[in-house]
Design an enzyme around this catalytic site. Structure first.
Site, PDB file in Angstrom:
ATOM      1  CG  ASP A 335      -1.830   1.168   1.309  1.00  0.00           C
ATOM      2  OD1 ASP A 335      -2.341   1.579   0.264  1.00  0.00           O
ATOM      3  OD2 ASP A 335      -2.023   1.700   2.420  1.00  0.00           O
ATOM      4  CG  PHE A 488      -9.020  17.825  -7.149  1.00  0.00           C
ATOM      5  CD1 PHE A 488      -8.056  18.404  -7.958  1.00  0.00           C
ATOM      6  CD2 PHE A 488      -9.034  16.449  -6.997  1.00  0.00           C
ATOM      7  CE1 PHE A 488      -7.111  17.615  -8.594  1.00  0.00           C
ATOM      8  CE2 PHE A 488      -8.095  15.658  -7.624  1.00  0.00           C
ATOM      9  CZ  PHE A 488      -7.134  16.240  -8.429  1.00  0.00           C
ATOM     10  CE  LYS A 493      -5.716  13.800 -14.708  1.00  0.00           C
ATOM     11  NZ  LYS A 493      -4.720  13.390 -15.721  1.00  0.00           N
ATOM     12  CE  LYS A 512      -5.948  24.049  -4.008  1.00  0.00           C
ATOM     13  NZ  LYS A 512      -5.550  24.130  -2.597  1.00  0.00           N
ATOM     14  CB  THR A 542       4.104  20.394  -8.993  1.00  0.00           C
ATOM     15  OG1 THR A 542       3.562  19.485  -9.967  1.00  0.00           O
ATOM     16  CG2 THR A 542       5.574  20.104  -8.804  1.00  0.00           C
ATOM     17  CB  THR A 621      -2.050   3.662  -3.822  1.00  0.00           C
ATOM     18  OG1 THR A 621      -2.601   4.773  -3.115  1.00  0.00           O
ATOM     19  CG2 THR A 621      -1.738   4.073  -5.242  1.00  0.00           C
ATOM     20  NE  ARG A 704      -8.535   8.376  -7.787  1.00  0.00           N
ATOM     21  CZ  ARG A 704      -8.832   9.134  -6.742  1.00  0.00           C
ATOM     22  NH1 ARG A 704      -9.170   8.572  -5.604  1.00  0.00           N
ATOM     23  NH2 ARG A 704      -8.756  10.446  -6.805  1.00  0.00           N
ATOM     24  CG  ASN A 733      -7.339   0.492   2.467  1.00  0.00           C
ATOM     25  OD1 ASN A 733      -6.803   0.635   3.560  1.00  0.00           O
ATOM     26  ND2 ASN A 733      -6.786   0.925   1.372  1.00  0.00           N
TER      27      ASN A 733
END
Length: 1001
Positions: A335, A488, A493, A512, A542, A621, A704, A733
């Protein structure tokens, strides 16, 4: 709503016997029962029942202890107490196992939700509630939940319970991101019906992060989302057990073939089948019953070594049956959040185009902010003034801003453009205490940015659904109205917000997002791409920040079109996106930020060590692709000069085929990054092809990824490759993945202990995996291999002697040794030296960690294989024949001398073979050798009659045991049986030394 009435974690007992245990114990049970038949009786009953009873007792005690610990862990969780609201509004505590559907529960702050609930009421005035989903999706981010408006407005708990409403919920399923339901309440004005969605649901095992929540139970037990995303655990059997099981079948076949061969040579006269079965009983020592006991006790010792290792403190062995599996790992599936990373974001870099600020220069930003906001108000107005303040704008040339002004605007944008809410422990509307403030948000990135703006002087003071307040460096408060928020999403994105500054009436659109998206939205520049690449190479996450100042006319026109799109009944999402995109044009580029997701301690060297050991690491992940890619680079899972293939999203079989072909052209030296949705399509149509290509990659990242997908990947990889899989995780999980793997490692961290309790081994840090595998796993496997083969040799050698004895004396089924001698041979005479092999090691722990390539050698399984087994068979045949024939040649005139000479030579041979097998001496090994010799000499003195007794002649000669003739005959026979093997071992070590002997300490 659901069929499950109670909420309880059921106790699942482990399987007591694996195939090897069952086969071995059944065989010896038959042998023991046969001794009740007079014609088949050989020796005394205790020689069969005592070892069998001892083996079963040890096995039962060890298995029962493991089950007892599991039972108490489950009982502790089921006994957790929660508040249940009564019909009169009062509350009483009930155990979690007593919670039923339709109960109304009160969940306090930092309390874990015991069942799937619908949020009816929150202690927050606006009906909001933040939760942590660490045990659900592995992320410690705080997610916002909304109470049902009808019940949120009620005054007390009694009104909520007695409101006469009913709830409809869809049937249970495992999708944690969707929920469909409705809330219907009959009241005087009429019927109030409200829709319920995922925003109103609190899934089991989530944690209430703020305030108090009142919820209605809709799913319990096996119907909760958490339970439906876990798989049923299976009993894990180690590879060593399977290999020994195979060898045991070979030995059983050898017993039957040898018995049949002796009968065939003797002739099928009389009741030959009875004689054959007597031979089977005589040769039953070929299958040593002590093997099971020694292996189980050895595993207990390995587990004790692991838990007492000071270099990996806090490590717990929860499954003591597979410690040697740690030495055969080929793939590690890990993970990300909480396992490779600490999930703690730290602001590292701010770049405004002309100036770059790092950790060492943050004080300059604070000085800029203090100077800017300490200037006279008239000067501030001049600095902030823009033509867009007025409704009627005249074309004026753009003024080049100084780095001082750019820095202030960038920090201001970061302090406003987010979805963070400050929560005060002792909230007071008049003057909240800043010291008791806690930030809540759905992303740790945003919290890191807001904390950094507070550090440099611009503090998020208050926030509600419609307004925001910032504390300026001069201790004044700036008020902003939040007109629109664009959250978001993984598709867009980016995140945007439109605010209105109350003091000036200026309307500003801030946005952003990822550099790949924002590069097309902001104005032309010549530094964005280069600086984003530089930060990415440093492992920083970033974000590009831009802004656009809107006139009132522009905003009102946008608002009208935006509301109209939101009310559309067809293609609503597309129309809303199209309207928002009308604002996303030519934004002023303010800055690029770099945030570091702190890695766990020594993650990079640990991953490098695993790679050098021949172990491939896959990262699974639930986070988004950009974050997963960033962590893969920063942790050096993917090297900086390594090519990366991002598997595009596919929706059909044709798209999958084309993308697989594109990936095939870049494999095998390219790292693969794939989304969970695309992985499902691949596994549906091209499972084998995908796994073959993925196994060639140096690293694989699946983002995902749902909990069930993690378990599916483990199962698919294990079934396709036949390799040993180790799964590492720290959250609820990860439980399915851990249970599906051959070896599950749980990390105790921020996400609770659910993964740790479900794992086979529990560690406190990811870096502990290195010593656990390289040192303990390697030693456990090599020790178990040596121990098992030596015990097989110990049974084979005495069976060979019995076969030689029977063949010489007219194929009679008479035992060579008395019952006491046979029981003592496998127990007190040789048990301690043989078991001391669990202390043996070829290299020290420091060398094993410094040269992980030694671990790669174990993947071939050469320590315990058919080749090494046959080698030990040859040794046993040679030594058994040498001892028996030597004793028969030198026994002089009395046959009773052959019994005593051969048995003493046998004991000495076994002790010398242990010494030849040991690679590193331990003081306990010397003690065991000495104790065994002392016990045997004492037995010679006390049990003279048994050592000097012959069943063929029914005579005794105890005096021979202390004569010189007895001593020199034993020495000669022992030398013949051991000296050639010692010479061969010495020559092999000199001419072809093993790899570990070439390494310096």
């Amino acid at each position: 709503i659901c069929n499950q009435k109670y909420n309880i974690i059921t106790f699942v007992p482990g399987v007591l016997y694996n195939q090897f245990k069952f086969f071995l114990n059944l065989y010896f049970l038959i042998m023991a029962c046969s001794q009740f038949i007079p014609s088949l009786k050989i020796g005394f009953l205790y020689t069969y029942w005592a070892p069998l009873g001892f083996v079963l007792s040890v096995t039962l005690i060890r298995e029962a202890y493991d089950e007892w610990k599991r039972y108490h862990r489950d009982k502790e969780i089921n006994s957790t107490r929660y508040k249940k609201v009564q019909s009169d509004g009062s509350s009483r505590y009930i155990a979690s196992s007593q919670i039923k559907v339709s109960d109304v529960l009160i969940i306090e702050k930092d309390q874990r939700v015991p069942a799937d609930l619908i949020l009816l009421k929150s202690s927050e005035k606006n009906g909001t509630c933040f939760i942590r989903t660490d045990q659900l999706d592995g992320e410690t981010d705080w997610k916002l939940k909304l109470a049902v408006p009808s019940t949120q407005s009620m005054d007390n708990h009694a009104a909520v319970v007695n409101c006469g409403a009913h709830v409809y919920a869809d049937k249970p399923h495992n999708d944690i991101h969707s929920f469909i339901g409705s809330f219907t309440m009959v009241c005087r004005p009429g019927v109030i019906e409200e829709s319920l969605s995922i925003e109103n649901a609190l899934w089991a095992n989530t944690v209430v992060a703020s305030g108090t929540a009142v919820g209605l139970v809709v799913y319990t037990g096996k119907h909760t989302r958490t339970h439906m995303n876990t798989s049923n655990p299976s009993t894990k059997i180690g590879m060593v057990d399977k290999e020994i099981n195979f060898l045991t079948k070979i030995l059983f076949t050898a017993v039957m073939v040898l018995s049949f061969a002796l009968i065939a040579i003797k002739g099928f006269d009389g009741p030959w089948y009875r004689y054959m079965f007597r031979f089977v009983i005589l040769f039953s020592y070929i299958i040593p019953i002590s093997l099971r006991v020694n292996l189980d006790m050895g595993k207990a010792v390995y587990s004790w070594f692991i838990q007492k290792d000071a270099s990996i403190p806090g490590t717990t062995v929860r499954c003591s049956t597979i410690p040697e599996e740690l030495g055969r790992i080929d793939y590690v599936l890990s993970d990300k959040t909480g396992t490779l990373t600490q999930n703690e974001m730290i602001f590292k870099r701010l770049h405004i185009g002309t100036v770059a600020y790092g950790v060492d220069t943050m004080d300059e930003i604070s000085n800029h902010l203090r100077q800017f906001y300490s200037a006279p108000k008239e000067e501030l107005v001049d600095l902030n003034s823009t033509p867009s303040r007025n409704k009627k704008v005249k074309a004026t040339p753009k003024i080049r801003k100084s780095s001082h002004t750019k820095t202030v605007e960038a920090v201001k944008a970061l302090a406003i453009c987010h979805n963070v809410t400050p929560v005060y422990e002792c909230d007071s509307d008049s003057s909240p205490q800043l010291e008791s403030k806690v930030y809540q948000a759905s992303s740790p990135d945003e919290i890191a940015l807001v904390k950094w703006t507070e550090l440099v002087g611009l503090t998020l003071y208050k926030r509600d659904l419609n307004s925001m307040q910032l504390m300026l460096p001069n201790q004044e408060v700036a008020n902003y109205s939040m007109l629109q928020i664009f959250p978001f999403t993984s598709e867009s994105k980016r995140m945007g917000i439109i605010v209105k500054e109350e003091s000036s009436g200026e309307i500003i659109f801030y946005m952003k997002g990822a550099d790949t998206v924002m590069a097309k939205i902001v104005e032309f520049n010549d530094w964005l791409s280069e600086e984003c690449d530089n930060m990415a190479r440093e492992g920083l996450r970033t974000l590009v920040v831009g802004k656009r100042i809107l006139t009132q006319d522009v905003y009102y026109d946008f608002e009208r079109r935006y509301l109209q799109a939101k009310l559309s009944l067809t293609d609503r999402a597309l129309k809303v996106t199209a309207v928002i995109e009308t604002l996303e044009r030519d934004l002023e580029l303010l800055c690029v930020t770099g945030v570091e997701d702190q890695l766990q301690i020594d993650v990079r060297p640990t991953l490098e060590m695993l790679g050098n050991a021949g172990i491939r690491v896959w990262m699974l992940t639930g986070d988004k692709l950009e974050t997963a890619m960033c962590i893969a680079k920063s942790s050096c899972l993917v090297s900086r000069d390594q090519d990366i293939h991002v598997f595009e999203q596919v929706m059909s079989r044709t798209e999958t085929h084309l993308e697989l072909n594109a990936f095939r052209r870049r494999a095998p030296d390219t790292a693969l990054i794939i989304r969970g949705s695309s992985l499902d399509i691949c596994l549906q149509y091209y499972a084998i092809e995908f796994v073959e290509l993925a196994c060639q990659c140096p690293a694989v990242v699946v983002c995902r990824c749902s909990p069930t997908q993690k378990a599916q990947i483990v199962t698919l990889l294990r079934n396709h490759t036949g390799k040993r899989i180790c799964a590492v995780g720290d959250g609820g999980n990860d439980v399915s993945m851990i249970q599906a793997a051959d070896c599950g490692l749980g990390i105790v961290g921020k996400e609770g202990k659910q993964a740790s309790l479900a794992a086979d081994f529990s560690v406190t840090q990811f870096c502990h995996i290195g010593p656990l595998l390289m040192v303990h796993g390697r030693n456990s496997y090599k020790r178990s291999a040596s121990l098992s083969q030596f015990i097989i040799h110990r049974g084979l050698i005495i069976s060979v002697m019995q076969a030689v004895f029977s063949s010489i004396f007219y194929f009679s089924s008479v035992p060579l040794y008395q019952g006491y001698l046979m029981v003592g041979y496998t127990t007190i005479f040789t048990m301690f030296p043989v078991f001391s092999l669990v202390l043996d090691q070829d290299v020290s722990p420091s060398v094993a960690l410094r040269f992980p390539e030694l671990y790669h050698e174990l993947h071939k399984g050469r320590s315990l294989s058919l080749k090494t087994f046959l080698l030990w068979v040859l040794i046993s045949v040679y030594q058994g024949g040498a001892i028996m024939y030597g004793a028969l040649l030198l026994f002089d005139t009395e046959f009773i001398h052959a019994v005593s000479i051969s048995f003493t030579s046998l004991i000495f041979t076994e002790l010398l073979m242990v010494a030849l097998t040991i690679r590193t001496w331990h003081w306990l090994m010397l003690a065991c050798e000495g104790i065994s010799l002392a016990i045997y000499f004492a037995a010679l003195a006390v049990l003279k009659e048994y050592f000097g007794w012959s069943k063929l002649t029914y005579s005794t000669d105890p005096a021979f045991l202390v004569s010189v003739d007895y001593v020199w005959r034993v020495v000669v026979i022992t030398s013949i049986s051991c000296l050639p093997l010692a010479i061969i071992k010495y020559l092999k070590k000199r001419l072809s030394p093993p790899m570990y002997s070439k390494l310096d300490e």
